[in-house]
Write a protein that holds these residues in place. Structure first.
Motif, short mmCIF file in Angstrom:
data_model
loop_
_atom_site.label_atom_id
_atom_site.label_comp_id
_atom_site.label_asym_id
_atom_site.label_seq_id
_atom_site.Cartn_x
_atom_site.Cartn_y
_atom_site.Cartn_z
N ALA A 90 0.83 -1.21 0.00
CA ALA A 90 0.00 0.00 0.00
C ALA A 90 0.87 1.26 0.00
CB ALA A 90 -0.95 0.00 1.19
N GLY A 91 1.93 1.22 -0.81
CA GLY A 91 2.78 2.39 -0.96
C GLY A 91 3.80 2.60 0.14
N VAL A 92 3.81 1.69 1.12
CA VAL A 92 4.74 1.83 2.24
C VAL A 92 5.73 0.67 2.22
CG1 VAL A 92 4.93 1.95 4.76
CG2 VAL A 92 2.94 2.94 3.61
N MET A 93 7.02 0.98 2.39
CA MET A 93 8.03 -0.07 2.44
C MET A 93 7.95 -0.80 3.77
SD MET A 93 9.44 -0.21 -0.46
CE MET A 93 10.82 -1.32 -0.20
N ARG A 94 7.88 -2.09 3.68
CA ARG A 94 7.84 -2.90 4.90
C ARG A 94 8.90 -3.99 4.83
NH1 ARG A 94 1.53 -3.97 6.51
NH2 ARG A 94 0.93 -1.79 6.54
N MET A 95 9.17 -4.57 6.01
CA MET A 95 10.15 -5.65 6.08
C MET A 95 9.44 -6.95 6.42
SD MET A 95 13.29 -3.87 8.08
CE MET A 95 12.43 -3.69 9.63
N ARG A 96 9.89 -8.01 5.81
CA ARG A 96 9.36 -9.32 6.22
C ARG A 96 10.53 -10.28 6.39
NH1 ARG A 96 6.49 -10.42 0.58
NH2 ARG A 96 8.33 -9.98 -0.63
N GLU A 97 10.34 -11.22 7.28
CA GLU A 97 11.41 -12.18 7.55
C GLU A 97 11.48 -13.24 6.47
OE1 GLU A 97 11.13 -14.35 11.23
OE2 GLU A 97 13.16 -15.15 11.01
N ILE A 98 12.70 -13.52 6.02
CA ILE A 98 12.93 -14.62 5.09
C ILE A 98 13.61 -15.72 5.89
CG2 ILE A 98 14.05 -15.34 2.94
CD1 ILE A 98 12.15 -13.10 2.38
N LYS A 99 12.89 -16.80 6.12
CA LYS A 99 13.48 -17.89 6.89
C LYS A 99 14.31 -18.77 5.97
CE LYS A 99 10.43 -18.08 10.80
NZ LYS A 99 11.01 -18.08 12.12
N ARG A 100 15.51 -19.09 6.41
CA ARG A 100 16.40 -20.01 5.70
C ARG A 100 16.56 -19.66 4.22
NH1 ARG A 100 16.94 -25.05 8.64
NH2 ARG A 100 17.29 -26.07 6.66
N PRO A 101 17.10 -18.47 3.93
CA PRO A 101 17.31 -18.12 2.52
C PRO A 101 18.27 -19.10 1.83
CG PRO A 101 18.42 -16.57 3.96
CD PRO A 101 17.58 -17.43 4.84
N GLN A 102 17.98 -19.38 0.56
CA GLN A 102 18.77 -20.38 -0.16
C GLN A 102 19.60 -19.74 -1.26
OE1 GLN A 102 16.25 -23.57 -1.47
NE2 GLN A 102 15.67 -24.10 0.63
N LEU A 103 20.77 -20.31 -1.45
CA LEU A 103 21.66 -19.90 -2.53
C LEU A 103 21.79 -21.05 -3.50
CD1 LEU A 103 23.60 -18.41 0.07
CD2 LEU A 103 24.58 -17.70 -2.07
N LYS A 104 21.65 -20.74 -4.78
CA LYS A 104 21.93 -21.78 -5.78
C LYS A 104 23.43 -21.74 -6.07
CE LYS A 104 17.43 -21.79 -8.01
NZ LYS A 104 16.74 -20.51 -8.18
N SER A 105 23.91 -22.78 -6.72
CA SER A 105 25.31 -22.86 -7.06
C SER A 105 25.75 -21.66 -7.89
CB SER A 105 25.56 -24.15 -7.84
OG SER A 105 26.92 -24.28 -8.09
N GLY A 106 26.80 -21.00 -7.47
CA GLY A 106 27.31 -19.86 -8.21
C GLY A 106 26.52 -18.57 -8.03
N GLU A 107 25.47 -18.64 -7.23
CA GLU A 107 24.62 -17.48 -7.01
C GLU A 107 25.11 -16.67 -5.83
OE1 GLU A 107 19.93 -17.89 -7.88
OE2 GLU A 107 20.48 -18.04 -5.77
N LYS A 108 24.73 -15.39 -5.81
CA LYS A 108 25.11 -14.56 -4.67
C LYS A 108 23.88 -14.11 -3.91
CE LYS A 108 29.43 -12.68 -6.40
NZ LYS A 108 30.08 -11.58 -7.09
N LEU A 109 24.01 -14.09 -2.61
CA LEU A 109 22.96 -13.54 -1.76
C LEU A 109 23.45 -12.15 -1.36
CD1 LEU A 109 20.26 -14.30 -0.32
CD2 LEU A 109 21.63 -14.94 1.65
N VAL A 110 22.79 -11.14 -1.91
CA VAL A 110 23.25 -9.77 -1.69
C VAL A 110 22.37 -9.10 -0.63
CG1 VAL A 110 23.67 -7.51 -2.75
CG2 VAL A 110 24.09 -9.61 -4.06
N LEU A 111 23.00 -8.77 0.48
CA LEU A 111 22.30 -8.05 1.55
C LEU A 111 22.84 -6.63 1.51
CD1 LEU A 111 22.72 -10.74 4.37
CD2 LEU A 111 20.89 -10.57 2.72
#
Ligand SMILES: [Cu+2]
Length: 161
Positions: A90-111
């Motif tokens: 609704a036009g407002v930035m919110r945060m949600r929890e990502i449980k157990r984020p996954q990385l594929k081979s050769g992929e980067k998880l960018v925080l």
């Protein structure tokens, strides 16, 4: 010291010992089955906080040569660490929890600021620019083998990316 006082001291000592003993077996189990995954963590940094600020944020880029799941992040400066993503509601930035984020081979998880981040919940003290905080990240590979990474995360001044 009378008998009653001695009993109370004994109880306090025992509860302290029980706390450390409970964590030990899990650590032994983890080191017993190491993963061969190669994990590369770059650009790790935290943002400084103001006094009494209850939460903080940590950013980093995680790369792996094989599929990986980030199962847990811990630090001694916060009671809990969650991985958060930003989304617009609704036009407002919110945060949600990502449980157990996954990385594929050769992929980067960018925080990074404005996107996914590690949220430090229940900060036990102020984070000051120039210091480093220690963190432990626990990963699991596709064979359920565990790998832990200890990080020294520099704290950057507020307003700096
Ligand atoms: Cu957050």
């Amino acid at each position: 010291m009378n008998i009653a006082t001695v009993a109370i001291v004994a109880v306090l000592l025992c509860s302290g010992v029980a706390g450390t003993a409970a964590a030990a077996p899990a650590a032994d189990k983890r080191t017993a089955i190491p993963s061969s995954a190669r994990i590369d963590i770059t650009d790790a940094h935290a943002h400084a906080t103001v006094p009494a600020q209850p939460v903080g944020a940590v950013y980093m880029t995680i790369a792996s040569d094989s599929p990986l799941t980030l199962v847990q992040a811990t630090t001694d400066v916060a009671k809990d660490v969650q991985i958060h993503d930003m989304h617009k509601h609704a036009g407002v930035m919110r945060m949600r929890e990502i449980k157990r984020p996954q990385l594929k081979s050769g992929e980067k998880l960018v925080l990074a600021p404005g996107g996914m981040h590690m949220m430090l919940l229940g900060l036990t003290r102020q984070l000051k620019a120039g210091e480093t905080i220690s963190m432990t990240l626990r990963f699991e590979d596709k064979d359920k083998k565990q790998i832990a990474k200890n990080l020294n995360v520099p704290v950057q001044p507020l307003g700096k990316k």
